[in-house]
Design an enzyme around this catalytic site. Structure first.
Site, PDB file in Angstrom:
ATOM      1  N   ASP A 426       0.862  -1.181   0.000  1.00 56.47           N
ATOM      2  CA  ASP A 426       0.000   0.000   0.000  1.00 56.47           C
ATOM      3  C   ASP A 426       0.900   1.234   0.000  1.00 56.47           C
ATOM      4  OD1 ASP A 426      -2.581   1.355   0.343  1.00 56.47           O
ATOM      5  OD2 ASP A 426      -1.748   1.937   2.279  1.00 56.47           O
ATOM      6  N   THR A 428       0.322   4.737   0.808  1.00 51.62           N
ATOM      7  CA  THR A 428       0.286   5.676   1.928  1.00 51.62           C
ATOM      8  C   THR A 428       0.598   4.980   3.253  1.00 51.62           C
ATOM      9  OG1 THR A 428      -1.389   6.962   0.760  1.00 51.62           O
ATOM     10  CG2 THR A 428      -1.115   7.404   3.113  1.00 51.62           C
TER      11      THR A 428
END
Length: 737
Positions: A426, A428
């Site tokens: 992922d 962020t």
């Protein structure tokens, strides 16, 4: 906070055994019980309120988590006492036995008096020193759970029992077995020396095994016993950390450890967080910064507000995860279980066959040869090394990982991680800091930067969105005042609207601007240029007219590019997952060397991406940090949570990186490889030892070289095998991650 304890080993040999359950159930935990639960790592279905020994394998139990008491050394002290007494009695006994067998030594204790003295010296060694082995051996036979104690007890009992009969009734033996004075050969010294050597093996094993729980003990010792609590009236008092409650104010002075998790509310300092992150550089802390219990304060002082206590602290969670991982069973253990289920009965059968073969085909005195060789088979085949091979490596490996901020949830994860071929990350909070920062302010003609920022921040101040907070924090850096917004309205998926200083202000994406009839084509070109730099762009409109652009970017973690390079070199295919648009995602991916990008992915669809990769035949590891990552982490073959993220992500993952650094993935891969290599070495040694030792003990070399293996040498070899497996497992502590 966390109770200090000694992670008790389940070494071969322990306290006297308790009766096995008659109803076949091994979980003795009553409803509502809240104390320490003891379990067997080899047989997790065994659970008890006390360390009464495993009714299946006879080993001592281990606590589930941190027991309330301090380090428990009663087992090691007991075994040490039994060993020294047994060794003191076995030494003169061995000399006496040599007096009968070696020419020139007969004058030491000639005649019948020597034989009775041997009995007097051997009896306390076997019946007291070896009592734990005899009890557990009888227990295993009664319950038909044959184990290593079955072999030890049978071997020692046969040697001692045969010698007692030979001493009391020598006429019961055929003339060929009697010497010129009518006596029959005794093996008291073999029974006593075997017992002493097995006890020595237990002492060495217990000492070595205590080192495997060093990581747990080191973690438990990090938290200070007391805290300096500040009362509402301003008075300060030192109190046990168990008395702290959420919301309490605590003063942490220079050089002290933070007692629990909290947040700085006054003061500033640099805090050494190496105990949880492995990073030696102190971290600056000021008002609003989070503090982890057990970290060491530097030269400054600060006051913190307690946010988590007891089992909720990060340190307590780390201890729990490591403890659970050390008790878990790797899939490779199934092979050991299958072999062990047949091994002990097979050894007993082989020992009986050895006895019969020597009795009918061996030289005179055939009965003596039969007994000695069958006892040697029983003793040398003790499967201690086989039973310890896997759990010892798991305990040391998971402890090593904890010291570097890599928490492995269970042994299965440790075994399978090295086989992963795809890593989904992922963006962020995993590749980036997860804390967006204001980087671009581009006002339209007639609007200056300060005014644009003030108006935008006034609206965003009422929003909890990370991008909104980045704008508010950016305005604070400019030291601008933020006016109050009225009639605030949040438009899902588009932005926010409010009335600031009597003017309608809208901030959001192009859809919101079109709704406000304030979209400018020039803004679209400017926004695309900023996105190519990795920025997330927001449009601002005042009174229905375009006012400018604001760009926010989430900085890439400094270690991310090197981590990606190392992981790709390790053969992993890297996939970046993000909810950002394609342009912004690609800008970030190009900077860190990722080619496979999945952009515009909603939180609900993340786990679907994992499933698609798995259906394509990929073995997927997923790294994330947010609440919305939890389903994907659970779906992945190996879930990797950033310790800086949400607790639910940590609960859904098989690996937690306390430091929140992707380099930890590379460390976890290396740890997985090294631990499994260590387990295979242990198993190879254990299987190889028994494959060679049992035939030699049975007399396989006698027809060719005239060599026989003494039961005493067999006992020494058996003890050496267990200690060797432990020593090999302890080598993992020197692993460079």
């Amino acid at each position: 906070m966390v109770n200090r304890h000694h992670h008790e080993s389940h070494a071969c040999g322990a306290h006297d055994a308790a009766p096995a359950p008659k109803d076949g159930r091994y979980d003795k935990i009553p409803a509502g019980y809240s104390g320490t639960v003891w379990t067997c790592p080899m047989h997790p279905q065994v659970r008890d309120v006390k360390n009464s020994g495993c009714p299946i394998c006879g080993m001592a139990l281990e606590p589930e988590g941190a027991p309330p008491a301090g380090e428990d050394e009663s087992e090691r002290i007991d075994m040490t006492r039994r060993f020294w007494v047994s060794a003191a009695l076995s030494a003169p006994l061995f000399v006496l036995a040599m007096g009968e067998m070696v020419p020139g030594f007969g004058h030491i204790a000639p005649g019948n008096w020597s034989r009775w003295l041997q009995f007097a010296l051997a009896a306390p060694v076997v019946l007291w020193g070896g009592w734990p082995f005899l009890v557990r051996g009888a227990w295993s036979l009664r319950t038909l759970h044959l184990n290593m104690f079955t072999l030890i007890a049978l071997g020692v009992s046969v040697a001692f029992g045969y010698s007692v009969v030979a001493l009391l009734a020598p006429d019961a033996f055929p003339p060929a077995m009697r010497s010129h004075d009518g006596g029959v050969a005794l093996y008291f010294e073999a029974a006593a020396v075997i017992t002493s050597l097995v006890l020595l093996g237990q002492v060495l094993e217990l000492r070595a095994r205590s080192q495997t729980s060093g990581a747990i003990r080191a973690l438990l010792e990090l938290a200070p016993p007391t805290a300096r609590r500040i009362h509402d009236g301003g008075d300060e008092e030192d109190v046990p950390i168990e008395e702290l409650k959420v919301g309490d104010r605590v003063r942490v002075r220079p050089g002290e450890k933070a007692p629990v998790d909290g947040e700085v509310i006054e003061g500033a300092s640099a805090v050494d967080e190496s105990m949880i992150s492995g990073e030696p550089i102190p971290v600056e802390k000021n008002a609003g910064s989070t503090i982890t219990g057990g970290t060491v304060n530097g030269t400054g002082g600060f006051i913190m507000r307690v946010t988590r206590v007891g089992d909720q602290t990060l340190l307590a969670q780390i201890v729990r995860l490591v403890s659970e991982a050390q008790r878990s069973r790797a899939p490779i253990q199934k092979l050991v279980d299958t072999v062990s289920a047949w091994f002990v009965p097979a050894v007993i059968v082989f020992s009986v066959a050895t006895f019969i073969a020597w009795l009918f085909f061996g030289p005179e005195p055939a009965l003596a040869y039969a007994i000695v060789n069958s006892v040697a088979v029983l003793i040398i085949a003790c499967p201690c090394a086989l039973g310890l091979a896997t759990p010892m490596s798991i305990m040391v490996g998971t402890g090593k990982g904890a010291q570097h901020g890599v928490l492995i949830r269970n042994a299965e994860t440790l075994e399978t991680f090295k086989r992963a071929d795809t890593l989904v990350v992922d963006k962020t909070g995993t590749l980036t800091e997860g804390k967006p920062a204001l980087v671009t302010v581009k006002p339209d003609e007639g609007m200056d930067e300060a005014r644009l920022l003030r108006l935008a921040a006034a609206v965003e101040a009422a929003s909890e969105h990370p991008l909104a907070q980045a704008i508010v924090e950016g305005v604070k850096r400019y030291e601008l005042d933020i006016p109050l917004a009225k009639d605030f309205e949040s438009v899902t998926g588009e932005g926010a609207i409010g009335v600031v200083e009597g003017k309608r202000v809208a901030i959001g994406n192009a859809r919101l601007m079109r709704r406000e009839n304030a979209f400018a084509e020039s803004h679209s070109r400017d926004a695309e240029a900023l996105r190519k730099k990795g920025e997330t762009v927001m449009f601002v409109a005042v009174e229905g007219a375009p006012a400018g652009l604001i760009g926010v970017a989430d900085p890439i973690k400094p270690t991310t590019p090197e981590a990606i390079r190392r992981l790709k070199a390790d053969g992993l295919h890297i996939v970046m997952l993000t909810g950002d648009n394609e342009t912004t995602a690609r800008a970030v991916a190009e900077r860190i060397g990722i080619n496979d990008i999945r952009a515009d992915v909603s939180p609900e669809d993340k786990h679907q991406v994992i499933r698609e990769l798995q259906r394509a035949g990929r073995r997927v590891a997923m790294a994330g940090d947010g609440v919305n990552d939890a389903p994907a982490l659970a779906q992945a073959d190996i879930g990797i949570a950033m310790g800086t993220g949400a607790d639910v992500a940590m609960e859904s993952a098989g690996v937690t990186l306390v430091r929140g650094d992707l380099m930890g993935v590379a460390q976890a891969r290396e740890l997985s490889r090294a631990t499994m290599r260590n387990i295979r070495q242990n198993l190879w040694f254990a299987f190889g030892y028994n494959s060679l030792g049992v035939p030699i003990a049975a007399g396989a070399l006698y027809p060719f070289f005239g060599l026989l293996l003494s039961p005493m040498i067999a006992a020494a070899a058996m003890s050496f095998s267990s200690v060797s497996v432990i020593a090999n497992a302890l080598r993992l502590r020197a692993l460079k991650l």
